[in-house]
Write a protein that holds these residues in place. Structure first.
Motif, short mmCIF file in Angstrom:
data_model
loop_
_atom_site.label_atom_id
_atom_site.label_comp_id
_atom_site.label_asym_id
_atom_site.label_seq_id
_atom_site.Cartn_x
_atom_site.Cartn_y
_atom_site.Cartn_z
N ALA A 103 0.83 -1.21 0.00
CA ALA A 103 0.00 0.00 0.00
C ALA A 103 0.86 1.25 0.00
N VAL A 104 1.89 1.27 0.85
CA VAL A 104 2.76 2.45 0.95
C VAL A 104 3.51 2.68 -0.36
N GLU A 105 3.87 1.60 -1.06
CA GLU A 105 4.58 1.74 -2.34
C GLU A 105 3.77 2.55 -3.35
N LEU A 106 2.45 2.48 -3.24
CA LEU A 106 1.60 3.21 -4.17
C LEU A 106 1.48 4.69 -3.78
N GLU A 107 2.04 5.03 -2.63
CA GLU A 107 2.12 6.41 -2.15
C GLU A 107 0.77 7.12 -2.06
N PRO A 108 -0.14 6.61 -1.20
CA PRO A 108 -1.32 7.42 -0.87
C PRO A 108 -0.84 8.63 -0.07
N ASP A 109 -1.72 9.57 0.17
CA ASP A 109 -1.30 10.75 0.94
C ASP A 109 -0.95 10.36 2.37
N ASP A 110 -1.61 9.32 2.88
CA ASP A 110 -1.24 8.82 4.21
C ASP A 110 -1.82 7.42 4.38
N TYR A 111 -1.34 6.74 5.41
CA TYR A 111 -1.75 5.36 5.69
C TYR A 111 -1.97 5.25 7.19
N LEU A 112 -3.18 4.95 7.61
CA LEU A 112 -3.54 4.88 9.03
C LEU A 112 -3.87 3.44 9.43
N VAL A 113 -3.28 2.99 10.51
CA VAL A 113 -3.59 1.65 11.03
C VAL A 113 -4.53 1.80 12.21
N LYS A 114 -5.67 1.09 12.12
CA LYS A 114 -6.63 1.12 13.23
C LYS A 114 -6.05 0.38 14.44
N PRO A 115 -6.35 0.79 15.65
CA PRO A 115 -7.10 2.01 16.01
C PRO A 115 -6.18 3.22 16.00
N PHE A 116 -6.73 4.41 15.77
CA PHE A 116 -5.96 5.64 15.82
C PHE A 116 -6.81 6.69 16.55
N SER A 117 -6.13 7.64 17.16
CA SER A 117 -6.84 8.66 17.94
C SER A 117 -7.28 9.81 17.05
N GLN A 118 -8.23 10.58 17.54
CA GLN A 118 -8.72 11.73 16.80
C GLN A 118 -7.61 12.77 16.63
N SER A 119 -6.78 12.90 17.62
CA SER A 119 -5.69 13.89 17.54
C SER A 119 -4.67 13.52 16.46
N VAL A 120 -4.38 12.21 16.36
CA VAL A 120 -3.47 11.75 15.30
C VAL A 120 -4.09 12.01 13.94
N LEU A 121 -5.37 11.69 13.81
CA LEU A 121 -6.07 11.89 12.53
C LEU A 121 -6.05 13.37 12.15
N ARG A 122 -6.38 14.23 13.13
CA ARG A 122 -6.44 15.66 12.85
C ARG A 122 -5.07 16.18 12.41
N SER A 123 -4.02 15.81 13.13
CA SER A 123 -2.67 16.31 12.80
C SER A 123 -2.22 15.84 11.43
N ARG A 124 -2.58 14.60 11.08
CA ARG A 124 -2.20 14.08 9.74
C ARG A 124 -2.92 14.88 8.65
N ILE A 125 -4.21 15.10 8.84
CA ILE A 125 -4.99 15.83 7.82
C ILE A 125 -4.46 17.24 7.65
N ILE A 126 -4.23 17.93 8.77
CA ILE A 126 -3.74 19.32 8.71
C ILE A 126 -2.39 19.38 7.99
N ARG A 127 -1.53 18.43 8.30
CA ARG A 127 -0.20 18.41 7.66
C ARG A 127 -0.32 18.27 6.14
N ILE A 128 -1.21 17.36 5.69
CA ILE A 128 -1.37 17.14 4.25
C ILE A 128 -2.06 18.34 3.59
N GLN A 129 -3.06 18.90 4.28
CA GLN A 129 -3.75 20.07 3.73
C GLN A 129 -2.78 21.23 3.51
#
Length: 544
Positions: A103-129
Motif C-alpha cells: 500500500a505504501v509503495e503506491l504512495e497514498p497521501d497517508d496510511y492509518l492503522v486502526k485504532p488511531f486517535s482523533q488527535s493523530v487523525l487531525r494532525s495528519r490531515i492538517i499536515r497534508i492540507q
C-alpha cells in the motif's frame, strides 16, 4: 479552530463495515465535517467519484468482495478522478508487512492503522492540507503530466529553501529519471545525499547508476538502503535487475524472491519475477508469477481476461515440459480449478468465447498426455470457429504446434492481432514453444524433404521409411500423413514393400490421421485423390 479542520470539505468514507462508517462519521463531525458520504465497495466509490470531486477520501484497504483500497487508488489515478487538492488516506486494521508495504509503495497521501486517535487523525490531515495548499501549482502540474512546469516549480521551492524542498528534490529527481536525464537527476540526488543519506535518495541514485550500467555502484547503494530499512522492496528490485543485467540470474532470483515476500502486489515486480524465472528456466516460478498477475489485476482497472488466459496457458506450458506423470496430473488439476473459478467471474469472461478456450485447453492437455489423436479430433470439431477468434487464436497456434501441424500453426500465427501478441507473457509463451520445437521441426522438415526426394527418384520404400520417421516427430501432421499414404499406395500397387510389416494397416493408420479432419484446399484435393486410389485397389489387397 481545530474543530473546523474539515469544515466545507466533501468527505467520502469507503468501508464495508456499517458500524465503522457510523463511528467514523461521528469523529469527522466533531472535526467540522458536515458533508460525509459512504460507499461500502470500491466499485460504488469509483462511481461516486465519477460524479463528485471529493476533498478527502478515507478508504479501508480490505473491502470484502470486489476492489480493495489499493486497487481503488490505482483506478482513481488512472481515470484522473483524484483531483490535485484531494487527500486519499488508506485506513486498515491489518498491519502485515505485505499489505502495508504494498500500500505504501503506491504512495497514498497517508496510511492509518486502526485504532488511531482523533488527535493523530487531525494532525495528519492538517499536515497534508498545508502541503497541498503550499504546493498547489506543483500538484496541478503533476496531475497534468506537465514535466517542464514540474521541474520549474520544484527548482523554485528548492532555491527558496522552502519548507518542502526535500519533497521537491525527490519529485525533481524522479522527473529527471523519467525523462532519462540521468546527469541532472544525479546532481540533485548528490546534493541530497551530502546532507543526509536517506532511503529514497539512495534508491533513486541506485536507479540512476543502473540505467547508466554502473552496476557495482547500484548494488552498493541498494545495500546501504537495505541496511537502513530491510523492507525496501524496491531496493531488492533494483538489485535483481542489476544481477540479471550482469548475467547472474541465480542472485537475481534470490533478490526478487525477497522483494515479493515483502510486497507481492506489484505488476512490474511480477513481470520482473517472470523475466528472471525465464532466464533460469524455472517453470514453477513462471506459473506462480503469471498467477499473481491475474490475482493482482482481477478487480482493478487493469482487469483483463488476457491475464487469466495467460495464467492457464502458463500451467499447460509447464505440463508440456514435465516428464513426471504425477506433476503433469497436478498441473491438469490446477487448470481445471482455474477454469472452474473463472466460470464464476462472468464480468471477466463475458466478452471471450470461454467455451472455445476451454475446449482448446482440454485438447492441449490431451496432447500433453500422449492422446494426440483425441487432441486433433477435439480441434477438428471447432477448427473453423477457432481460426477466426482472435482472443483464442494463440491457443489454436499452441495446440497445432503441440500435435505437429507446424505449417498450419505458422500460417495462423501471422494472423494474430499485433496488439494481442504484444502482451509480454503471451509473447514469451509463443516464442518459448517455438524455441523448444525448433530442433524437432528442423529434423521433421529434413526427413520430409529427404522422403520427397527419394519418392521422386522412385525409391518408394526408402521414402516410406523417412516419412514414417517424420510422422513419429509430428504424429498428427496432415502433410506427412498424406505422404505416408501416397508411398504406401505405391508399394501396395507394386507389392514391392518386402517382408515384414503390414503395409495396408500402416496405410489405414495414416488415413485415420486425416479422416474427417478440416483440411486446407490443397490437402483436401490430395486426400480425395488418394482415397480414390485406395478404393481402386484390388479387394484382396485392401483385405490383407
Amino acid at each position: 479552530m481545530q474543530n473546523k479542520t474539515l469544515e466545507n470539505q466533501r468527505v467520502l468514507i469507503v468501508d464495508d463495515q456499517r458500524a465503522f462508517q457510523l463511528m467514523f462519521k461521528g469523529v469527522l463531525y466533531s472535526m467540522g465535517a458536515t458533508n460525509v458520504a459512504f460507499a461500502p465497495t470500491g466499485e460504488q466509490a469509483l462511481a461516486k467519484c465519477s460524479n463528485i470531486d471529493y476533498d478527502i477520501l478515507f478508504v479501508d484497504y480490505h473491502l470484502g468482495v470486489g476492489k480493495n483500497g489499493k486497487q481503488l487508488l490505482e483506478d482513481l489515478r488512472e481515470k484522473k478522478l483524484l483531483k490535485p487538492h484531494s487527500i486519499f488516506m488508506l485506513v486498515t486494521g491489518e498491519n502485515s508487512v505485505p499489505v502495508v508495504v504494498s500500500a505504501v509503495e503506491l504512495e497514498p497521501d497517508d496510511y492509518l492503522v486502526k485504532p488511531f486517535s482523533q488527535s493523530v487523525l487531525r494532525s495528519r490531515i492538517i499536515r497534508i492540507q498545508n502541503k497541498k495548499a503550499q504546493l498547489a501549482e506543483l500538484f496541478q502540474a503533476l496531475y497534468d503530466n506537465n514535466s517542464e512546469q514540474v521541474i520549474e516549480l520544484c527548482q523554485q521551492e528548492i532555491s527558496a529553501a522552502g519548507r518542502y524542498q526535500q519533497f521537491c528534490k525527490r519529485v525533481l529527481a524522479e522527473n529527471f529519471i523519467a525523462l532519462k536525464q540521468f546527469a541532472e537527476a544525479e546532481q540533485v540526488l548528490q546534493s541530497c545525499l551530502e546532507q543526509r543519506r536517506n532511503g529514497w535518495a539512495l534508491l533513486l541514485m541506485a536507479k540512476v547508476c543502473f540505467e547508466q550500467q554502473r552496476l557495482a555502484e547500484s548494488h552498493a547503494l541498494c545495500d546501504e538502503a537495505l541496511e537502513e530499512n530491510r523492507l525496501f522492496a524496491e531496493a531488492f528490485d533494483i538489485k535483481a535487475r542489476s544481477y540479471l543485467a550482469d548475467n547472474d540470474p541465480e542472485q537475481a532470483f534470490s533478490c526478487i524472491q525477497a522483494a515479493t515476500e515483502i510486497a507481492p502486489y506489484s505488476m512490474q515486480r511480477q513481470y520482473l519475477y517472470m523475466d528472471i524465472a525465464h532466464a533460469l528456466e524455472d517453470t514453477n516460478a513462471k506459473v506462480l508469477a503469471s498467477k499473481q498477475l491475474y490475482e493482482i489485476t482481477r478487480r482493478s482497472m487493469r482487469q483483463d481476461v488476457v491475464h487469466l488466459l495467460n495464467y492457464i496457458r502458463s500451467i499447460i506450458a509447464a505440463a508440456t515440459l514435465s516428464d513426471d506423470p504425477q506433476q503433469r496430473n497436478r498441473y491438469s488439476q490446477e487448470v481445471a480449478i482455474a477454469l472452474q473459478r473463472a466460470r464464476r467471474d462472468d464480468n471477466l469472461i463475458r466478452e471471450t468465447d470461454f467455451d472455445l478456450f476451454e475446449i482448446l485447453c482440454q485438447a492441449r492437455l490431451d496432447s500433453v498426455n500422449g492422446q494426440q489423436f483425441q487432441a486433433k479430433k477435439t480441434y477438428a470439431a471447432v477448427a473453423e470457429h477457432a481460426e477466426t477468434q482472435q482472443q483464442v487464436m494463440p491457443d489454436t497456434v499452441l495446440l497445432l504446434n503441440q500435435i505437429g501441424e507446424f505449417e498450419q500453426a505458422e500460417k495462423l500465427a501471422l494472423l494474430i492481432d499485433p496488439a494481442l501478441k504484444a502482451d509480454p507473457v503471451l509473447q514469451r509463451l509463443l516464442s518459448e514453444q517455438q524455441r523448444q520445437n525448433q530442433s524437432q521441426q528442423q529434423h521433421f522438415a529434413q526427413l520430409n524433404k529427404d522422403g520427397i526426394r527419394q519418392y521422386k527418384e522412385g525409391q518408394h520404400m526408402a521414402a516410406h521409411a523417412l516419412f514414417e520417421q517424420a510422422l513419429e516427430l509430428a504424429p498428427m501432421n496432415t502433410g506427412c500423413a498424406l505422404n505416408v499414404i501416397q508411398t504406401s499406395l505405391q508399394l501396395l500397387k507394386t507389392q514391392s514393400y518386402g517382408p515384414g510389416g503390414n503395409m495396408l494397416e500402416r496405410c489405414k493408420k495414416a488415413f485415420r490421421i486425416v479422416d474427417n479432419m478440416p483440411l486446407p484446399e490443397n490437402h483436401r484435393k490430395r486426400y480425395q485423390e488418394l482415397l480414390n486410389q485406395f478404393s481402386q485397389l484390388k479387394p484382396e489387397k485392401r483385405r490383407k
